[in-house]
Design an enzyme around this catalytic site. Structure first.
Site, PDB file in Angstrom:
ATOM      1  N   PRO A   2      -5.094   7.377  16.810  1.00 44.16           N
ATOM      2  CA  PRO A   2      -5.721   8.592  17.369  1.00 44.16           C
ATOM      3  C   PRO A   2      -6.939   9.008  16.540  1.00 44.16           C
ATOM      4  O   PRO A   2      -6.872   9.069  15.320  1.00 44.16           O
ATOM      5  CB  PRO A   2      -4.619   9.655  17.251  1.00 44.16           C
ATOM      6  CG  PRO A   2      -3.367   8.917  16.976  1.00 44.16           C
ATOM      7  CD  PRO A   2      -3.739   7.627  16.336  1.00 44.16           C
ATOM      8  N   GLU A   3      -8.030   9.247  17.220  1.00 41.54           N
ATOM      9  CA  GLU A   3      -9.265   9.679  16.563  1.00 41.54           C
ATOM     10  C   GLU A   3      -9.512  11.152  16.894  1.00 41.54           C
ATOM     11  O   GLU A   3      -8.708  11.773  17.579  1.00 41.54           O
ATOM     12  CB  GLU A   3     -10.433   8.815  17.067  1.00 41.54           C
ATOM     13  CG  GLU A   3     -10.322   7.344  16.693  1.00 41.54           C
ATOM     14  CD  GLU A   3     -10.609   7.104  15.213  1.00 41.54           C
ATOM     15  OE1 GLU A   3     -11.113   8.023  14.547  1.00 41.54           O
ATOM     16  OE2 GLU A   3     -10.321   6.001  14.744  1.00 41.54           O
ATOM     17  N   HIS A  93      12.369   7.371  17.108  1.00 38.71           N
ATOM     18  CA  HIS A  93      11.218   7.743  16.273  1.00 38.71           C
ATOM     19  C   HIS A  93      10.824   9.206  16.395  1.00 38.71           C
ATOM     20  O   HIS A  93       9.689   9.572  16.139  1.00 38.71           O
ATOM     21  CB  HIS A  93      10.003   6.860  16.561  1.00 38.71           C
ATOM     22  CG  HIS A  93      10.322   5.396  16.575  1.00 38.71           C
ATOM     23  ND1 HIS A  93      10.779   4.730  15.461  1.00 38.71           N
ATOM     24  CD2 HIS A  93      10.272   4.472  17.560  1.00 38.71           C
ATOM     25  CE1 HIS A  93      10.988   3.466  15.771  1.00 38.71           C
ATOM     26  NE2 HIS A  93      10.695   3.274  17.033  1.00 38.71           N
ATOM     27  N   ARG A 116       5.348   4.479  13.974  1.00 32.49           N
ATOM     28  CA  ARG A 116       4.921   3.726  12.784  1.00 32.49           C
ATOM     29  C   ARG A 116       5.007   4.543  11.494  1.00 32.49           C
ATOM     30  O   ARG A 116       4.806   4.015  10.413  1.00 32.49           O
ATOM     31  CB  ARG A 116       3.519   3.156  13.015  1.00 32.49           C
ATOM     32  CG  ARG A 116       3.559   2.190  14.213  1.00 32.49           C
ATOM     33  CD  ARG A 116       2.278   1.464  14.405  1.00 32.49           C
ATOM     34  NE  ARG A 116       1.969   0.620  13.263  1.00 32.49           N
ATOM     35  CZ  ARG A 116       0.858  -0.095  13.162  1.00 32.49           C
ATOM     36  NH1 ARG A 116      -0.025  -0.066  14.134  1.00 32.49           N
ATOM     37  NH2 ARG A 116       0.628  -0.828  12.109  1.00 32.49           N
ATOM     38  N   ARG A 159     -29.493   6.195  -0.389  1.00 31.77           N
ATOM     39  CA  ARG A 159     -28.245   5.445  -0.177  1.00 31.77           C
ATOM     40  C   ARG A 159     -28.549   4.086   0.451  1.00 31.77           C
ATOM     41  O   ARG A 159     -29.231   4.005   1.461  1.00 31.77           O
ATOM     42  CB  ARG A 159     -27.314   6.208   0.772  1.00 31.77           C
ATOM     43  CG  ARG A 159     -26.863   7.526   0.251  1.00 31.77           C
ATOM     44  CD  ARG A 159     -25.496   7.416  -0.412  1.00 31.77           C
ATOM     45  NE  ARG A 159     -25.016   8.750  -0.692  1.00 31.77           N
ATOM     46  CZ  ARG A 159     -23.910   9.268  -0.165  1.00 31.77           C
ATOM     47  NH1 ARG A 159     -23.152   8.539   0.629  1.00 31.77           N
ATOM     48  NH2 ARG A 159     -23.551  10.488  -0.455  1.00 31.77           N
TER      49      ARG A 159
END
Ligand code: ZN
Length: 278
Positions: A2-3, A93, A116, A159
């Protein structure tokens, strides 16, 4: 995994269900996920208290109780909240069950499921949040930062790090994962391997705009997925975004017809068009 858009949509769904409700019971089915769960402290902070704010910071969901503190949730690789009419554990789970109550309403149960177990459940007091280990080093939010382009330009001077890796580092800006970084760089016409310090002001302006558009489109796509999160299967996955470059190696660029290229950058698959991205 999930983002930001997935966490944003799940946060909105949980807010629609739980805001203003009282946490009448907290049940943990295990003592740890990625990190130990402060089960006693969590229960002490939340039991019998009303949820006054539900928000997202980076990829964390925050539950606030006025005068008490915050519940902190991270979905890890596969975490999710499911709303159920019963507190009985129905899915494998399931690691925590929160009972929500309100006068003259039936109780609602939020089940935290995470196959997980890379997720996090934590808590802190109101004053501890700002300096909390999960939050103190985070960069600004991409969707609410007042001037993201300026911020990224200033931070990136000298950078040598590739712009894509720079963009994906949460210390610079939070919530731009691998897919969204690839897509935003395509929209902005910037090659992912270009040194962050060599990207000029106008390119950062295009990039900030592209990040906003990409994430906003993903959230809009996910809004429908999560409208009724009782049907969610325990894995939010990725939303059905129309992708321009990500996972399209060898396919023709929709803008110019050139073959999309794939390279590995900082261990992550990276996709770009040689002609559209300079
Ligand atoms: Zn192209």
């Amino acid at each position: 995994m999930p983002e930001l858009p997935e966490v944003e949509c799940l946060t909105n769904a949980v807010r629609a269900t739980a805001l203003g409700w009282t946490v009448s019971d907290v049940r943990f089915l295990r003592q740890d996920l990625r990190a130990p769960i402060p089960t006693k402290r969590f229960k002490a902070l939340f039991t019998g208290q009303k949820l006054s704010e539900i928000s997202r910071r980076s990829k964390y969901m925050l539950w606030k109780v006025d005068g008490q503190g915050y519940g902190i949730f991270h979905l890890g690789m596969s975490g999710n909240f499911l709303m159920r009419p019963t507190g009985e554990v129905q899915m494998k789970h399931t690691h925590a069950v929160f009972t929500l109550s309100r006068p003259r309403r039936k109780d609602v149960y939020l089940h935290f499921v995470d196959p997980r177990r890379f997720g996090i459940i934590d808590c802190c007091t109101l004053t501890e949040l700002e300096d909390h280990k999960y939050f103190r080093e985070l960069g600004p939010e991409p969707l609410s930062c007042e001037n993201l382009a300026d911020h990224l330009f200033t931070r990136s001077r000298r950078r040598k790090q590739p712009i894509k890796a720079f963009l994906m580092d949460a210390k610079n800006v939070v919530g731009v994962g691998n897919i969204y970084a690839s897509e935003a760089l395509f929209r902005a016409g910037i090659r992912p391997l270009k040194a962050a310090g060599k990207v000029n002001t106008s390119a950062y302006e295009r990039l900030a705009q592209a990040v906003d558009e990409t994430l906003t489109a993903a959230i809009a796509a996910g809004g429908t997925t999560f409208r009724d999160f009782r049907n969610a299967d325990g894995n939010p996955g990725y939303f059905a975004l129309r992708l321009n470059v990500y996972d399209r190696a060898g396919a023709a660029c929709g803008q110019c017809g050139e073959k999309i290229r794939q390279v590995k950058l900082a261990g992550r698959s990276t996709f770009y068009c040689r002609r559209c991205q300079a």
